[in-house]
Design a protein around this motif. Structure first.
Motif, short mmCIF file in Angstrom:
data_model
loop_
_atom_site.label_atom_id
_atom_site.label_comp_id
_atom_site.label_asym_id
_atom_site.label_seq_id
_atom_site.Cartn_x
_atom_site.Cartn_y
_atom_site.Cartn_z
N UNK A 19 1.02 9.90 1.58
CA UNK A 19 0.03 8.84 1.87
C UNK A 19 0.68 7.66 2.09
N UNK A 20 1.99 7.55 1.61
CA UNK A 20 2.41 6.11 1.98
C UNK A 20 2.76 6.13 3.46
N UNK A 32 1.52 4.16 8.95
CA UNK A 32 0.95 4.76 10.47
C UNK A 32 -0.26 4.17 10.85
N UNK A 33 -1.15 4.18 9.92
CA UNK A 33 -2.82 3.79 10.32
C UNK A 33 -2.77 2.32 10.65
N UNK A 34 -1.68 1.65 9.74
CA UNK A 34 -1.80 0.01 9.94
C UNK A 34 -1.34 -0.47 11.42
N UNK A 35 -0.22 0.34 11.65
CA UNK A 35 0.28 0.10 12.90
C UNK A 35 -0.64 0.50 14.20
N UNK A 36 -1.01 1.87 14.16
CA UNK A 36 -1.75 2.22 15.14
C UNK A 36 -3.27 1.67 15.33
N UNK A 48 0.59 -1.27 -0.04
CA UNK A 48 0.03 -0.09 0.17
C UNK A 48 1.14 1.33 -0.07
N UNK A 49 1.65 1.13 0.62
CA UNK A 49 2.86 2.39 0.90
C UNK A 49 3.61 2.60 -0.52
N UNK A 50 4.02 1.48 -1.07
CA UNK A 50 4.91 1.62 -2.23
C UNK A 50 3.98 2.08 -3.70
N UNK A 82 10.72 13.51 8.61
CA UNK A 82 10.80 12.98 7.23
C UNK A 82 10.26 13.55 6.18
N UNK A 83 9.01 13.77 6.23
CA UNK A 83 8.06 14.22 5.11
C UNK A 83 7.95 15.72 4.92
#
Length: 322
Positions: free
Chosen positions: A170-171, A176-180, A161-163, A301-302
Motif C-alpha cells: 500500500x505504501x 506511485x499514484x501520487x507521482x503518476x 501516507x507511505x509511512x 522490491x515488493x
C-alpha cells in the motif's frame, strides 16, 4: 389585517424573523457556501452571532450540530469528502491539519478509498480524539498549506501516507499514484525523503522512493539481473535494438536462445500498483514460445518471486534447463 401584524408583539415577531433571515443569509454568503455548508462556533462568534442566536437556530432545526466544533447549515448529515475532512480538522482542534493520504485526497488523489481521516498535530498541542479520525502527533510537522482545508504539502503528504500505510505494498502504491497523477514532482519527493529521520519502513522506502521518483529503469534492471543470477539463469542480452513496424525500439532483456523477452516497466507505465496483479495475469496468458513478459519495476522490491517464477517457466518452455 392579522392580529400579529397589528400589535407590538406581532411587530416584534416579524422583526425577529427578518433579523433571523438576514443573519442566516449572511452566514451562508460569508461562510457556509464556501465550506461545504459547515461553520464552526468560533467563526459564528467572529461574525457577531451570540450564543443564544446560534442556539435558536439549532433548536429550530434549521442548523444541526454534526461534530464537537462543527455545525451544518444544510442538513443533519455530512455530505462529501471535504465536509468530513473539515469536520475532522475542527473537531480535533490543536491546529490540526490533514496529513498523509487524507492530504493527498484533498490535493486530488484519484482511485483511492480511505475511510479513516488522517490529521496531524504538533507535539504539545491540546487536541481531542473524534470518531473516524486518526491523530498523528509529530515533533516536527513542517509547513502547512492554510488555503482551504489546512493540509500538508503533497511531497510531505506522500511520504507520510507511505509511512502510515497498512502494508509495504500500500505504501508503494500511494507513492506511485501520487507521482503518476502528478500530485508531486519526483525531484521534490526525493529531496523530502532525504530529510526524513526515523522511519519503521525505511528499508523498503529507501528502494521504492527512487524507483517511483526516477522511473529507475537502470536500477530495476540491475535488480533483475542480480535476482536472475541468484536463480542460476543464463545471462541475457540487454538493451537489444530491434526494428518493428513503429521503427527502432529497445528491449530491456532478451534471452535470445530461448525466445524470452522481459520488459521492466517503471511507474509511468501504470496507473496504480494494482496492475501488478494484471501483469501477472497477462504473463500467464503469454507464457509459451516467443514469450514477452512484463515486470513492474516496483514489483522487484515488493513481490519479485511470482514474476521470477513466470520468467523461469518461459525459459524452460524455450528449452533451458538448470
Amino acid at each position: 389585517m392579522s392580529a400579529e401584524s397589528s400589535t407590538p408583539f406581532g411587530d416584534h415577531l416579524r422583526h425577529r424573523r427578518e433579523r433571523g433571515l438576514v443573519r442566516r443569509q449572511r452566514v451562508h454568503e460569508e461562510l457556509a457556501d464556501h465550506q461545504d455548508n459547515l461553520v464552526s462556533p468560533a467563526q459564528l462568534a467572529q461574525l457577531g452571532l451570540t450564543y443564544d442566536e446560534v442556539r435558536a437556530e439549532l433548536d429550530a432545526g434549521r442548523w444541526h450540530r454534526v461534530g464537537r466544533k462543527t455545525i451544518s447549515t444544510g442538513g443533519p448529515s455530512l455530505v462529501g469528502q471535504d465536509a468530513a475532512f473539515r469536520r475532522a480538522v475542527w473537531d480535533v482542534g490543536g491546529a490540526a491539519c490533514l496529513d498523509g493520504v487524507s492530504s493527498l485526497l484533498a490535493w486530488g488523489l484519484q482511485k483511492w478509498d480511505e475511510e479513516t481521516v488522517h490529521v496531524s498535530v504538533e507535539a504539545g498541542a491540546r487536541y481531542h480524539h473524534t470518531g473516524g479520525v486518526r491523530v498523528h502527533v509529530l515533533r516536527r510537522r513542517g509547513a502547512v498549506v492554510s488555503a482551504g482545508i489546512p493540509r500538508t504539502p503533497p511531497d510531505v503528504a506522500s511520504l507520510r501516507a507511505a509511512m502510515w500505510a497498512r502494508s509495504d505494498r500500500a505504501a508503494a502504491t500511494l507513492l506511485a499514484m501520487a507521482v503518476q497523477q502528478r500530485l508531486v514532482e519526483p525531484g521534490r519527493l526525493l529531496r523530502a525523503w532525504r530529510d526524513v529521520g526515523r522511519c519503521h519502513r525505511r528499508a523498503v522506502l529507501d528502494k521504492v522512493v527512487p524507483l517511483v521518483a526516477d522511473g529507475a529503469q537502470a536500477l530495476s534492471e540491475i535488480d533483475f539481473a542480480e535476482l536472475g543470477r541468484s536463480r542460476g539463469w543464463p545471462e541475457p542480452d540487454r538493451q537489444v535494438v530491434v526494428r518493428t513496424v513503429r521503427g527502432r525500439t529497445y528491449l530491456d532483456v532478451r534471452f535470445t536462445a530461448y525466445g524470452v523477452i522481459v520488459e521492466v516497466n517503471g511507474v509511468q507505465h501504470y496507473e496504480s500498483l494494482a496492475t501488478m496483479d494484471d501483469a501477472l495475469r497477462r504473463n500467464n496468458h503469454a507464457a509459451g514460445a516467443g514469450t514477452a513478459l512484463e515486470i513492474p519495476a516496483v514489483a522487484l522490491t515488493l513481490a519479485p518471486q511470482s514474476f521470477l517464477d513466470q520468467v523461469e517457466a518461459a525459459l524452460h518452455r524455450g528449452g533451458w534447463h538448470r
